[in-house]
Every structure is written in C-alpha cells, then in structure tokens.
Scaffold this active site. Structure first.
Site, PDB file in Angstrom:
ATOM      1  N   VAL A  77       7.142   5.359  -4.383  1.00  0.00           N
ATOM      2  CA  VAL A  77       7.001   4.007  -4.925  1.00  0.00           C
ATOM      3  C   VAL A  77       5.729   3.814  -5.753  1.00  0.00           C
ATOM      4  O   VAL A  77       5.599   2.798  -6.434  1.00  0.00           O
ATOM      5  CB  VAL A  77       7.015   2.938  -3.807  1.00  0.00           C
ATOM      6  CG1 VAL A  77       8.379   2.856  -3.159  1.00  0.00           C
ATOM      7  CG2 VAL A  77       5.928   3.192  -2.781  1.00  0.00           C
ATOM      8  N   TYR A  78       4.789   4.718  -5.685  1.00  0.00           N
ATOM      9  CA  TYR A  78       3.541   4.511  -6.411  1.00  0.00           C
ATOM     10  C   TYR A  78       3.811   4.511  -7.921  1.00  0.00           C
ATOM     11  O   TYR A  78       4.246   5.513  -8.495  1.00  0.00           O
ATOM     12  CB  TYR A  78       2.512   5.593  -6.084  1.00  0.00           C
ATOM     13  CG  TYR A  78       1.981   5.561  -4.667  1.00  0.00           C
ATOM     14  CD1 TYR A  78       2.162   4.455  -3.839  1.00  0.00           C
ATOM     15  CD2 TYR A  78       1.281   6.656  -4.149  1.00  0.00           C
ATOM     16  CE1 TYR A  78       1.665   4.432  -2.539  1.00  0.00           C
ATOM     17  CE2 TYR A  78       0.785   6.635  -2.848  1.00  0.00           C
ATOM     18  CZ  TYR A  78       0.988   5.523  -2.046  1.00  0.00           C
ATOM     19  OH  TYR A  78       0.496   5.513  -0.764  1.00  0.00           O
ATOM     20  N   SER A  79       3.528   3.368  -8.525  1.00  0.00           N
ATOM     21  CA  SER A  79       3.724   3.195  -9.979  1.00  0.00           C
ATOM     22  C   SER A  79       5.121   3.638 -10.405  1.00  0.00           C
ATOM     23  O   SER A  79       5.289   4.320 -11.428  1.00  0.00           O
ATOM     24  CB  SER A  79       2.647   3.943 -10.769  1.00  0.00           C
ATOM     25  OG  SER A  79       1.375   3.418 -10.480  1.00  0.00           O
ATOM     26  N   GLY A  85       7.203   5.809  -9.376  1.00  0.00           N
ATOM     27  CA  GLY A  85       7.464   7.244  -9.478  1.00  0.00           C
ATOM     28  C   GLY A  85       6.547   7.983 -10.435  1.00  0.00           C
ATOM     29  O   GLY A  85       6.520   9.226 -10.428  1.00  0.00           O
ATOM     30  N   LYS A 123       6.077  10.343   0.171  1.00  0.00           N
ATOM     31  CA  LYS A 123       6.646   9.421   1.164  1.00  0.00           C
ATOM     32  C   LYS A 123       7.947   8.817   0.659  1.00  0.00           C
ATOM     33  O   LYS A 123       8.212   8.775  -0.545  1.00  0.00           O
ATOM     34  CB  LYS A 123       5.665   8.293   1.490  1.00  0.00           C
ATOM     35  CG  LYS A 123       4.270   8.741   1.855  1.00  0.00           C
ATOM     36  CD  LYS A 123       3.411   7.540   2.223  1.00  0.00           C
ATOM     37  CE  LYS A 123       1.946   7.784   2.026  1.00  0.00           C
ATOM     38  NZ  LYS A 123       1.546   7.987   0.621  1.00  0.00           N
TER      39      LYS A 123
END
Length: 322
Positions: free
Chosen positions: A60-62, A64, A88
């Site tokens: 989910v960070y940015s 993908g 994650k």
C-alpha cells in the site's frame, strides 16, 4: 553494523531495518511527503554501504510505487541473496470486492503483484499489515503457509494487533502444521510503551522477533516539542498516536542527548535497541543524517541511570496503531 537472528529462526538481519514508506511517487496514496525515485535511490544505497541488509516496505505504500522504487534500487546496488526483503499485505489496493484484506484470494493476488513490483521471485519476510476481522484466521494462515511451500515467501510475520489475536494465529498454525509467524512489527517507542503489557512478553516467550515501527514517534523524539514538519502537518494517522503528556519524555531525551553530545535520534534509538525483546527498529530515512544516526545508535550504550531517566516520565496511552 551488527547482525542478529530474527527471533528463533536462523535468519540473520541487520540491527537496523530501513523502513521504505518514505520512498514512493508523491501523491500516489495518502502520503504527500514521500521522496521520488531520484531522491530515494541515494538513501537506499547509503543504507547498503552502511551495512544495512534489512529492508521493509508494503504493497500500500504510495500505491505500490514504494515497492517498485525499492526493487529497482536493490537490483542495481545489492546482491539479492545478501539482503532480507520484507513487504506486507492487507491494505486496500483497489476499489470493490477483494481489493484488500487477508482472504485467500487477496493474499494470492497481492503476493504476485508485490513480486512483480519488487522485481524478484520471492520475499524473505511477508507480513500481514493488520488483523482482518472479516476473514477466518484459518483461511489466512493456510494461504500464507501455501506461499511458503510454493517458494514465494521464506518467512511470515505479523504487524500491530492485540496479543490474543497473535496468540490465536500462532495456535491455529501450530494446530494444523502450518507455518507460524516469526516476527511482530508493532508500534513501540519511548512515548508509546503499551506493548510492554502483553505483546512483548508473548514474543519473548515464543521466540518471536520484534520489529518496532515508528521508533522515533514520527520524529517527535528528535525535535523540540510543538515543532512540526511537512510530514507531521499532513499525517492524520500520526496525529492520533501521541499526547501532551509525552512532552516530558521528549525533554528527557533532549537532556541526555545534550549531555552525551549526540543527536536526540541516537538516544531514542539506543534505548529501543537496548530492549531485550527488540530485534531491529524499522527506521525511515528522508535525509543522509537519518541513516547516520540510526547506524551510530547501534553502538551507543545507555547507562542504567540514563535509561531510568528516559523511562520515568512515561504516562499510559490508549491502545493505538492497530
């Protein structure tokens, strides 16, 4: 750099883990303060040159793009077999049904997307980002076990949840002969120590490695109380984690750092590294000095008196970060 086993496994990890939420296309996702690829790559390279071999990101960070940036940088600067790469699963990656969570469908879908973005055929540590109350834990643990057996994942870990939930997951895996979690990535630092009540004793008893996120409390432990940054001004989640009573802890860090003649970040990280349950704090780095302080903290040993002074002002908090 020092290296230790991750919990009771045979896996060696550096005592500092580089948290890669900082790296990603700005504006992709909720974080406006992330660094683009050109700004991220020198920091990832600096971490490697400092002996950091442990890297943590998430799908989910940015949206993908963190995985993409980290994957390309590590491919250029490191040998895959010499690093420990963690990501994650859980957060929503697309609208509509099955766009997030820990169902078998979501896990099987998201590991393939993460591997594609990271440019690798396996991740060393695959972590559930949060507990999913809408999916039976049996379904989640069997799916994770199947990823291990398929060779896409080497070890599995978990992140912030209640101790009873973590114990239930471990019991479920053991009962069925499935792979157990080897690590817990939880919210733990000098101004949030509620994990000491249940989760940390459980991890110590079960030989689970502990990888604290937000080890510097979103930077609050590194600056004067009340000052802000571009991140803190837009970090709605971070704004819910801490309280006015934490000021006294920050002031204690400031005093000891001044007496030692070192930056405050080194003192706060040295305290965390001195906890017997902690394997490796997950440290975000937006500037070269952040990595330098994290590496220096590994060698900084606090006295018993300094530790007591840092811990004395703590006030209990509502459970947060789950």
């Amino acid at each position: 750099m020092q290296y230790v086993k991750l919990g009771s496994t045979g896996l060696d990890v550096s005592r500092i883990c580089l948290g890669c939420m900082t790296y990603g296309v700005p504006g992709r996702g909720p974080h406006q303060w992330t660094l683009d690829e050109d700004a991220s790559r020198p920091l990832i390279r600096q971490a490697l040159e400092a002996g950091i071999t442990f890297f943590d990101t998430a799908n989910v960070y940015s949206d993908g793009t963190s995985e993409e940036i980290v994957g390309r940088a590590l491919a250029d600067y490191a040998r895959r077999d010499e690093i420990v790469l963690a990501t994650k699963v859980h957060g929503r990656m697309r609208p509509g049904p099955n766009g997030g969570g820990l169902s078998r469908k979501a896990i099987m879908t998201e590991i393939d997307h993460s591997l594609r973005r990271l440019g690798t055929d396996h991740v060393d540590l695959y972590q559930i980002h949060r507990w999913d109350p809408h999916t039976p834990i049996e379904e989640t643990m069997e799916a994770l076990h199947d990823l291990v057996k398929a060779g896409k994942v080497r070890y599995i870990g978990a992140s912030s949840m209640y101790a009873w939930q973590f114990a239930k997951a471990q019991y479920t895996a053991e009962r069925h002969g499935w792979t157990r979690f080897v690590s817990m990535q939880n919210h733990y630092n000098l101004i949030y120590r509620e994990e000491e009540r249940e989760m940390l004793p459980l991890c110590a008893d079960q030989g689970v490695g502990v990888l604290p996120w937000s080890p510097l409390a979103r930077g609050r432990l590194t600056r004067d109380w009340g000052t802000s940054t571009a991140r803190s001004e837009t970090d709605r989640f971070g704004g819910t984690l801490y309280q006015e009573g934490d000021r006294a802890v920050v002031e204690a860090v400031t005093r000891i750092a001044a007496e030692r003649g070192v930056p405050r970040a080194q003192v706060a990280l040295a305290w965390l590294l001195g906890r017997s349950t902690v394997t490796a704090p997950i440290v975000g780095a937006g500037r070269p000095g952040h990595i330098e302080d994290a590496v220096a903290a590994v060698a900084l040993e606090l006295t018993d008196k300094e530790t007591e002074e840092l811990e004395r002002p703590y006030t209990p908090h509502p459970v947060s970060g789950h």
